[in-house]
Design an enzyme around this catalytic site. Structure first.
Site, PDB file in Angstrom:
ATOM      1  N   CYS A 183       0.813  -1.226   0.000  1.00  0.00           N
ATOM      2  CA  CYS A 183       0.000   0.000   0.000  1.00  0.00           C
ATOM      3  C   CYS A 183       0.842   1.269   0.000  1.00  0.00           C
ATOM      4  CB  CYS A 183      -0.933  -0.012   1.195  1.00  0.00           C
ATOM      5  SG  CYS A 183      -1.870  -1.532   1.266  1.00  0.00           S
ATOM      6  N   HIS A 198      -3.416   6.838   1.937  1.00  0.00           N
ATOM      7  CA  HIS A 198      -3.847   5.517   1.492  1.00  0.00           C
ATOM      8  C   HIS A 198      -5.202   5.216   2.138  1.00  0.00           C
ATOM      9  CE1 HIS A 198      -4.283   1.351   0.861  1.00  0.00           C
ATOM     10  NE2 HIS A 198      -3.935   0.996   2.075  1.00  0.00           N
ATOM     11  N   ASN A 225     -10.238  -0.825   0.228  1.00  0.00           N
ATOM     12  CA  ASN A 225      -8.783  -0.633   0.210  1.00  0.00           C
ATOM     13  C   ASN A 225      -8.238  -1.241  -1.085  1.00  0.00           C
ATOM     14  OD1 ASN A 225      -6.024  -0.999   0.517  1.00  0.00           O
ATOM     15  ND2 ASN A 225      -6.146  -1.637   2.651  1.00  0.00           N
TER      16      ASN A 225
HETATM   17  N1  ACO Z   1     -18.024  -8.906  10.923  1.00  0.00           N
HETATM   18  C1  ACO Z   1     -18.459  -9.079  12.190  1.00  0.00           C
HETATM   19  N2  ACO Z   1     -17.627  -9.293  13.221  1.00  0.00           N
HETATM   20  C2  ACO Z   1     -16.308  -9.337  12.944  1.00  0.00           C
HETATM   21  C3  ACO Z   1     -15.789  -9.167  11.654  1.00  0.00           C
HETATM   22  C4  ACO Z   1     -16.720  -8.953  10.618  1.00  0.00           C
HETATM   23  N3  ACO Z   1     -16.329  -8.772   9.355  1.00  0.00           N
HETATM   24  N4  ACO Z   1     -14.447  -9.241  11.717  1.00  0.00           N
HETATM   25  C5  ACO Z   1     -14.117  -9.451  12.991  1.00  0.00           C
HETATM   26  N5  ACO Z   1     -15.239  -9.512  13.744  1.00  0.00           N
HETATM   27  C6  ACO Z   1     -15.355  -9.719  15.179  1.00  0.00           C
HETATM   28  C7  ACO Z   1     -14.137 -10.371  15.773  1.00  0.00           C
HETATM   29  O1  ACO Z   1     -14.222 -11.772  15.662  1.00  0.00           O
HETATM   30  C8  ACO Z   1     -14.209  -9.894  17.188  1.00  0.00           C
HETATM   31  O2  ACO Z   1     -15.138 -10.682  17.894  1.00  0.00           O
HETATM   32  P1  ACO Z   1     -14.876 -11.115  19.435  1.00  0.00           P
HETATM   33  O3  ACO Z   1     -14.813  -9.809  20.191  1.00  0.00           O
HETATM   34  O4  ACO Z   1     -16.060 -11.943  19.756  1.00  0.00           O
HETATM   35  O5  ACO Z   1     -13.566 -11.843  19.410  1.00  0.00           O
HETATM   36  C9  ACO Z   1     -14.820  -8.501  17.081  1.00  0.00           C
HETATM   37  O6  ACO Z   1     -15.452  -8.451  15.797  1.00  0.00           O
HETATM   38  C10 ACO Z   1     -13.806  -7.385  17.144  1.00  0.00           C
HETATM   39  O7  ACO Z   1     -12.698  -7.727  16.318  1.00  0.00           O
HETATM   40  P2  ACO Z   1     -11.464  -6.764  16.147  1.00  0.00           P
HETATM   41  O8  ACO Z   1     -10.456  -7.447  15.321  1.00  0.00           O
HETATM   42  O9  ACO Z   1     -11.079  -6.271  17.511  1.00  0.00           O
HETATM   43  O10 ACO Z   1     -12.148  -5.579  15.340  1.00  0.00           O
HETATM   44  P3  ACO Z   1     -11.538  -4.179  15.027  1.00  0.00           P
HETATM   45  O11 ACO Z   1     -12.347  -3.115  15.621  1.00  0.00           O
HETATM   46  O12 ACO Z   1     -10.049  -4.159  15.286  1.00  0.00           O
HETATM   47  O13 ACO Z   1     -11.771  -4.087  13.466  1.00  0.00           O
HETATM   48  C11 ACO Z   1     -10.526  -4.285  11.461  1.00  0.00           C
HETATM   49  C12 ACO Z   1     -11.165  -5.034  12.605  1.00  0.00           C
HETATM   50  C13 ACO Z   1     -11.603  -3.547  10.705  1.00  0.00           C
HETATM   51  C14 ACO Z   1      -9.835  -5.282  10.537  1.00  0.00           C
HETATM   52  C15 ACO Z   1      -9.501  -3.269  12.045  1.00  0.00           C
HETATM   53  O14 ACO Z   1      -8.614  -3.922  12.919  1.00  0.00           O
HETATM   54  C16 ACO Z   1      -8.733  -2.574  10.984  1.00  0.00           C
HETATM   55  O15 ACO Z   1      -9.272  -1.834  10.193  1.00  0.00           O
HETATM   56  N6  ACO Z   1      -7.407  -2.768  10.974  1.00  0.00           N
HETATM   57  C17 ACO Z   1      -6.578  -2.158   9.980  1.00  0.00           C
HETATM   58  C18 ACO Z   1      -6.720  -2.954   8.757  1.00  0.00           C
HETATM   59  C19 ACO Z   1      -6.166  -2.257   7.593  1.00  0.00           C
HETATM   60  O16 ACO Z   1      -6.497  -1.126   7.335  1.00  0.00           O
HETATM   61  N7  ACO Z   1      -5.347  -2.980   6.885  1.00  0.00           N
HETATM   62  C20 ACO Z   1      -4.830  -2.568   5.718  1.00  0.00           C
HETATM   63  C21 ACO Z   1      -3.693  -1.593   5.897  1.00  0.00           C
HETATM   64  S1  ACO Z   1      -2.327  -2.006   4.990  1.00  0.00           S
HETATM   65  C22 ACO Z   1      -2.883  -2.304   3.525  1.00  0.00           C
HETATM   66  O17 ACO Z   1      -3.629  -1.495   3.067  1.00  0.00           O
HETATM   67  C23 ACO Z   1      -2.600  -3.573   2.828  1.00  0.00           C
END
Ligand code: ACO
Length: 327
Positions: free
Chosen positions: A111, A253, A283
């Site tokens: 990215c 990004h 993304n």
């Molecule tokens: N739908 C419903 N529930 C979900 C989903 C989903 N799609 N995905 C995860 N959950 C659940 C998890 O299992 C967890 O449940 P639990 O509490 O019972 O264990 C709960 O939701 C919370 O999960 P988290 O991982 O803590 O959720 P978070 O708020 O961190 O959001 C996310 C997850 C959206 C992936 C976030 O961490 C994020 O955006 N991270 C950055 C990702 C990113 O931008 N990556 C790319 C950057 S680099 C590049 O571009 C290649």
């Protein structure tokens, strides 16, 4: 000596999947995805490929710049999802555009790829090696997505964006870039060519394992992004003695709305200076910055003389920021 962007272009595949379509594949909901990421819809390839999208975006950028394909000296394609290994995607784009005088190569920095492509082209242009460069970010992430993993399949989309760059008379800005391979495990994808073909038979089923699709420690990436992007922006402003008040907009990004909001907050800058289109495209990795830039240009939102910060971050880990003056 400085560089200018003299044309932009993009290509978005018409086929789209909204959050309700994703909820038919994995246990999730439109509400959860919107709230945690800001993504509403993403576009995915059907007939297109990484190369064909790159060529279309590149052609549009050349048309907008009013530059003939034969004038291009350098084509640089940033991608992690090319449909070809040999020849490189940039050579395929050269063939499709008829840019017969260009030197062509690909760049993989996930990215951060478009930002590093922009910096690489700028260095070549400023040193006088080339006069005109076409820098493209193109991704078919739907091919690399594990569609049964709800923690990643909600995030990504396909598309391409491009910029034509030339030497300009304005100011030279130093970029800021960083990499930290020690933390690379936060976002990984194994190549399907990761074993010697001489060492024996391989079960084709093995290639469908989760490690052959994008895997991510979402929280680690999130924390990395909200800490490192504001730092890189502060560093690039400091290195070039530019004040935040001089910046018209920050083109980040497009990974996650909450990341963009957190960066704006840490920089104590208004969110209005951080345009977003991730709600429509998800993304798109190295394509996200040039797609957004092109949209802003098409909408007349980038005014002549505007000072813009580009900031990328992603797998590697890698991140950085650059400043440019819109000519
Ligand atoms: N739908 C419903 N529930 C979900 C989903 C989903 N799609 N995905 C995860 N959950 C659940 C998890 O299992 C967890 O449940 P639990 O509490 O019972 O264990 C709960 O939701 C919370 O999960 P988290 O991982 O803590 O959720 P978070 O708020 O961190 O959001 C996310 C997850 C959206 C992936 C976030 O961490 C994020 O955006 N991270 C950055 C990702 C990113 O931008 N990556 C790319 C950057 S680099 C590049 O571009 C290649």
């Amino acid at each position: 000596m400085a560089v200018i962007i003299c044309g932009t272009g993009s290509y978005i595949p018409p086929c789209s999947m909204d959050n309700n379509d994703i909820a038919k594949l994995v246990e999730t909901s439109d509400e959860w995805i919107r709230e945690r990421t800001g993504v509403v819809r993403r576009h995915v390839i059907r007939e297109e490929t990484t190369v064909s999208m790159a060529a279309r975006a590149g052609r549009r950028a050349l048309e907008q710049a009013g530059i003939e394909a034969g004038e291009v000296d350098l084509i640089l394609v940033s991608t992690i999802s090319s449909n070809v290994i040999l020849p490189c995607a940039a050579c395929e784009v050269q063939r499709e555009l008829g840019a017969v005088n260009a030197t062509c190569f690909d760049l993989n920095a996930a990215c951060t790829g478009f930002l590093l492509g922009y910096n690489t082209a700028a260095a070549y242009l400023e040193s006088g090696v080339y006069n005109t460069a076409l820098v493209i970010g193109s991704e078919s992430l739907s091919n690399l997505t594990n569609w049964s993993d709800r923690t990643t399949c909600i995030l990504f989309g396909d598309g391409a964006g491009a910029a034509v760059m030339q030497k300009g008379g304005g100011r030279h800005y130093l970029p800021v870039t960083h990499s930290n391979g020690a933390k690379g495990g936060a976002l990984t994808l194994k190549s399907r060519h990761d074993q010697s073909v001489l060492t024996g038979e391989r079960d084709p089923e093995e290639l469908l394992g989760p490690e052959y699709f994008m895997q991510m420690d979402g929280q680690a990436v999130f924390k990395f992004a909200v800490r490192s992007v504001p730092q890189a922006v502060e560093e690039v402003l400091e290195a070039n003695q530019v004040k935040k008040e001089e910046i018209s907009c920050y083109i980040l990004h497009q990974a996650n709305r909450r990341i963009v909001e957190a960066v704006a907050k840490r920089l104590e800058e208004p969110l209005e200076k951080f345009p977003m289109n991730l709600q429509e495209y998800g993304n798109t990795s190295s394509a996200s910055i040039p797609i957004l830039l092109d949209e802003l240009v098409q909408q007349g939102k980038v005014k002549r003389g505007a000072k813009i910060v580009l900031a990328g971050f992603g797998a590697g880990l890698s991140w950085g920021a650059s400043i440019l003056d819109w000519a």
